[in-house]
Write an enzyme that holds these catalytic residues in place. Structure first.
Site, short mmCIF file in Angstrom:
data_model
loop_
_atom_site.label_atom_id
_atom_site.label_comp_id
_atom_site.label_asym_id
_atom_site.label_seq_id
_atom_site.Cartn_x
_atom_site.Cartn_y
_atom_site.Cartn_z
N GLU A 169 0.21 -1.14 0.10
CA GLU A 169 0.08 0.07 0.13
C GLU A 169 0.66 1.31 0.03
O GLU A 169 0.52 2.01 -0.73
CB GLU A 169 -0.59 -0.12 1.25
CG GLU A 169 -1.93 1.73 1.17
CD GLU A 169 -3.33 1.31 2.53
OE1 GLU A 169 -3.23 0.18 3.51
OE2 GLU A 169 -3.34 3.08 2.82
N ARG A 194 -6.96 3.93 13.38
CA ARG A 194 -8.22 2.57 12.73
C ARG A 194 -8.51 1.83 14.32
O ARG A 194 -9.10 1.27 15.05
CB ARG A 194 -8.03 1.76 11.97
CG ARG A 194 -8.67 0.66 11.22
CD ARG A 194 -8.53 -0.42 10.08
NE ARG A 194 -9.61 0.26 9.14
CZ ARG A 194 -10.16 0.69 8.38
NH1 ARG A 194 -11.58 -0.15 9.53
NH2 ARG A 194 -10.90 1.30 7.44
N GLU A 254 -10.72 -7.66 4.40
CA GLU A 254 -10.14 -7.47 6.30
C GLU A 254 -10.36 -8.71 7.10
O GLU A 254 -9.78 -9.23 7.99
CB GLU A 254 -9.53 -6.42 6.68
CG GLU A 254 -8.51 -5.79 5.43
CD GLU A 254 -8.40 -4.15 5.63
OE1 GLU A 254 -7.31 -3.80 6.28
OE2 GLU A 254 -9.20 -3.57 5.31
N1 LUZ Z 1 -5.78 2.17 4.46
C1 LUZ Z 1 -5.94 3.34 4.19
C2 LUZ Z 1 -6.63 1.00 4.84
O1 LUZ Z 1 -4.50 4.69 4.21
N2 LUZ Z 1 -6.97 3.80 5.86
C3 LUZ Z 1 -7.16 3.31 6.17
O2 LUZ Z 1 -8.56 3.04 6.63
C4 LUZ Z 1 -7.17 1.79 5.80
N3 LUZ Z 1 -7.94 0.86 6.75
C5 LUZ Z 1 -7.72 -0.72 5.74
C6 LUZ Z 1 -6.46 -1.17 5.42
N4 LUZ Z 1 -6.44 -0.29 4.54
MO1 MOS Z 2 -4.56 -2.99 3.61
S1 MOS Z 2 -4.47 -3.04 5.16
O1 MOS Z 2 -6.17 -2.92 3.28
O2 MOS Z 2 -3.37 -2.34 2.05
#
Ligand code: LUZ
Ligand code: MOS
Length: 750
Positions: A226, A304, A706
């Protein structure tokens, strides 16, 4: 409808970045990284390396034309180290050569002289020294101070959870190709194309329109791509830009494990107060998150965590403070659940400990406090279409949990050295990015003259089946065979300003955008059909199974002819649509709002058997009822649930990251870092909650990615229950993972 990639995967034909045929003149890069956890670079000499045979270039921070900065939320992370290094594995230089082997060998010859500085690896120590990524945050509801007086039982304790390596099958990879007029095209194994585009533009001092990013699919990501695909894309782009040659950078497994961040380890203190009947009246915690050496997504992950500190329960008085602490480890990052699992492990541990002290089964406390319709979360939102109890009750009934408990008691009476335990694990997970602005997506849809359809969205396929779901949505809107739909690679030139494919929301948001674009074209098709039948009202037209219906009567106008008619009439067969999740907001100054489109609920019964002579255990079964809404694709959803369960119980049981005293990762291979395999996977029984309709989801579906991960948390407590059956006074420690060694030490500890 099966996963659209499945046949290609089985035949080994699916392409990943490293499978792309080599462009002419391709060079290969290797990364030279910091050998120490914290230090000041006294000197860095790459001259000898530059002159080696087969080496085409060596790049350091000094070679970066733009900003040496890859930080996203907080700009605190250099692409290549400048004066200081902050963790072992931090990139310092890039070596580019004819082959990856030459590049790696040459990197060994780089001369670096570092003055070592004291390093911190523990979140609490970092907190004590004021090493914070951002100011701590507090979520509260009601008045815990007043509530303690009403509590019959007050239990305090400490909970620690370990990190977790993503173990995506495809390691971090990118291929950068120079384009005419100083442009760069990148194939990047990323969940976040626009982030890669933006940061590569920043590094190279280019306008964003000169950087194209394309992602066909990933071999898994789980959050690990990510934010952390950016560095490798940036390095490949830097080299390609400087050398005007295509450059590929693919990390070896051990490099990937050493250089990239993991799930955040957490350490927390808690205090929980209950009434005599098990009602939780008050809940306080202080949470320390081990962020590693740079912010990465840590602040969002911490947020989160705060959103999930009460899991599936209603607690009227809550006060939880959380701090993101800077340490000298690789920056920890997104990982399936994104801070939620750590929060849920915390509250489940508190409930387990409270139950032990009150002489109750934890399930009594869990069930008593489950969320009901309209209950308020500490962040102000109220539970809507709350399925916490239907899922819990569904598990008890469907799998006859009561009978299983009796059978387990009997087993435990009859076996001296083998003990079984059963734990219930309810889950509640908020769907939407907690950063409201990220909750947007778009789609570009074309219908070609032969009636086939091309869909481009921001959703990155990483095995989770999002392409399959999106193809299904387009096929459903047009009422055509899904085989006619092709979901393309994600590409910044077809879809702009993409949010990462993350937060379980890829199919939701890109699915909605796809639906909107298809509906736009469908309206034109209906108009054309109405004209064909010489009627005024396009509403009288319907397409069913590729055939046009007029006022519910089948006509002989087929999809293919309708497309031809529309084209010949010079009407657009393309559409672009944008979707933004409606209504959500969050006010950080008050820490209140409605940050989520909805919640996903579920419950599982997890059973384990412990060999109390050896400490070894097996997770026997995970039987669950999960709320998928109206599933977009039951095959895909079932696969996501099964995979999530196994990954979650791996985190809780055998996946253990070990570091040397100076911060070197010792478990940098799959022989030392063990993940569950098919032999250790339990019997997983999946039941979809019936009669669940989710209005915010595409065709009433719910997000899947998730939430199922968190059923795995039940494994920790199932093992703990079995240990208690062996030794009633076993010391209760909440420090995951519960490895067999820990089991053995705990049950024989004097
Ligand atoms: N990524 C993000 C995430 O940037 N914000 C979120 O709230 C999130 N939640 C779950 C997984 N990735
Ligand atoms: Mo994610 S932990 O939804 O890249």
């Amino acid at each position: 409808m099966k996963h659209v990639d499945i046949a290609m995967h089985v035949r080994g034909e699916s392409r990943f970045v490293d499978d792309e045929p080599a462009p002419e003149g391709l060079l290969h890069a290797a990364v030279f990284t910091s050998p120490v956890s914290h230090g000041k670079i006294r000197s860095l000499d790459v001259r000898r390396t530059r002159d080696m045979a087969g080496v085409h270039g060596v790049f350091t921070a000094a070679d970066i034309p733009g900003e040496n900065q890859i930080g996203n939320i907080i700009q605190d992370e250099p692409l290549l180290a400048e004066d200081y290094v902050h963790f072992i594995g931090q990139p310092v230089a890039l070596v580019v050569a004819e082959t990856p082997e030459i590049a790696r060998a040459a990197a060994q010859s780089i001369d670096i002289d570092i003055e070592e500085l004291p390093a911190i690896f523990d979140a609490r120590e970092a907190f004590a020294k004021g090493e914070l990524i951002a100011p701590p945050r507090t979520f509260s509801l009601g008045d815990t101070h007043a509530a303690w007086k009403k509590c019959e039982h007050i239990i305090e304790g400490r909970v620690d959870s370990g990190g977790q390596e993503h173990v995506y099958l495809e390691t971090q990879a990118s291929l950068a190709v120079p384009e005419e007029d100083r442009g760069i095209k990148l194939l990047s194994a990323t969940q976040s194309l626009s982030m890669v585009q933006k940061i590569v533009a920043r590094i190279l001092a280019l306008p964003m329109h000169k950087v194209e990013v394309d992602t066909l699919r990933l071999g898994g990501a789980f959050g690990g791509k990510e934010d952390q695909a950016t560095a490798w894309a940036g390095l490949a782009a830097l080299a390609a830009f400087k050398l005007d040659r295509p450059v590929k950078l693919v990390l070896r497994r051990d490099e990937d494990m050493r250089m990239t961040g993991k799930r955040h380890p957490y350490s927390s203190d808690f205090k929980i107060g209950l009434a005599k009947d098990g009602a939780i009246l008050a809940w306080e915690a202080q949470i320390f998150q081990n962020a590693g050496a740079a912010a990465d997504l840590s602040t969002a992950i911490l947020e989160r965590t705060l959103f999930h500190v009460t899991n599936s329960y209603f607690i009227p008085n809550v006060k939880v403070t959380a701090a993101s602490c800077r340490t000298n480890l690789p920056p920890n990052t997104a990982f399936r659940g994104f801070g939620g699992p750590q929060a849920m492990f915390l509250i489940e541990s508190a409930i387990f400990k409270a139950a032990a002290e009150m002489g109750l089964d934890p399930a009594v406390i869990q069930q008593k406090n489950l969320l009901d319709e309209g209950d308020q979360f500490p962040y102000g939102m109220r539970a809507k279409n709350c399925h916490a109890r239907p899922c819990w009750d569904g598990v008890e009934k469907k799998y006859d949990v009561k009978k299983r408990r009796t059978e387990i008691e009997q087993f435990n009476r009859e076996h001296e050295w083998r003990k079984k335990g059963l734990a219930m694990m309810p889950i509640c997970f908020g769907i939407s990015f907690t950063s409201t602005f990220l909750n947007q997506a778009s789609a570009l849809v074309h219908i070609y003259q032969d009636g086939t359809v091309s869909v481009s969205t921001a959703a990155v396929e990483m095995g989770q089946g999002v392409k399959t779901k999106i193809a299904g949505i387009a096929a459903r809107v047009f009422s055509i065979d899904p085989q006619r739909v092709r979901v393309e690679s994600s590409n910044t030139r077809r879809v702009a300003n993409m949010s990462p494919t993350a937060a379980s929301s890829g199919a939701d948001m890109n699915g909605h955008a796809t639906r909107l674009a298809c509906e736009d074209i469908l309206a034109r098709l209906k108009q054309r059909a109405a004209k064909h039948f010489d009627i005024d009202d396009p509403q009288a037209i319907d397409i069913r199974d590729e055939t046009v219906f007029l006022r519910d009567e089948k006509t002989d106008l087929h999809w293919d002819e309708l497309i031809t008619l529309t084209y010949m009439d010079r009407k657009s067969l393309s559409a672009q649509a944008h979707y933004a999740t409606p209504k959500i907001y969050f006010d950080k100054s008050k820490e209140k709002g409605e940050p989520f489109a909805y919640h996903v609920f579920g419950a599982a019964a997890v059973e384990a058997t412990v060999d109390c002579l050896r400490g070894a255990y097996e997770i026997d079964s995970v039987k669950l009822v999960h709320d998928v809404g109206e599933s977009l694709n039951p095959h895909v959803d079932r696969g996501q649930i099964e995979g999530g369960v196994v990954q979650g119980l791996g985190w809780m049981t055998i996946e253990e990251l070990m570091h040397s005293d100076n911060g070197k990762l010792l478990t940098d291979s799959l022989t030392t870092y063990k993940v569950p395999d098919i032999y250790s996977a339990p019997d997983i029984k999946v039941h979809f909650l019936q009669d669940s309709k989710n209005p915010p989801g595409p065709f009433y579906s719910k997000a899947i990615g998730e939430p199922p991960f968190m059923y795995g948390i039940g494994a920790y407590f199932a093992i703990l229950r079995a240990m208690k059956a062996f030794r009633k006074d076993v010391r209760l420690e909440f420090h995951s993972p519960m490895t067999p060694e820990k089991v053995l030490l705990a049950i024989y500890d004097g």
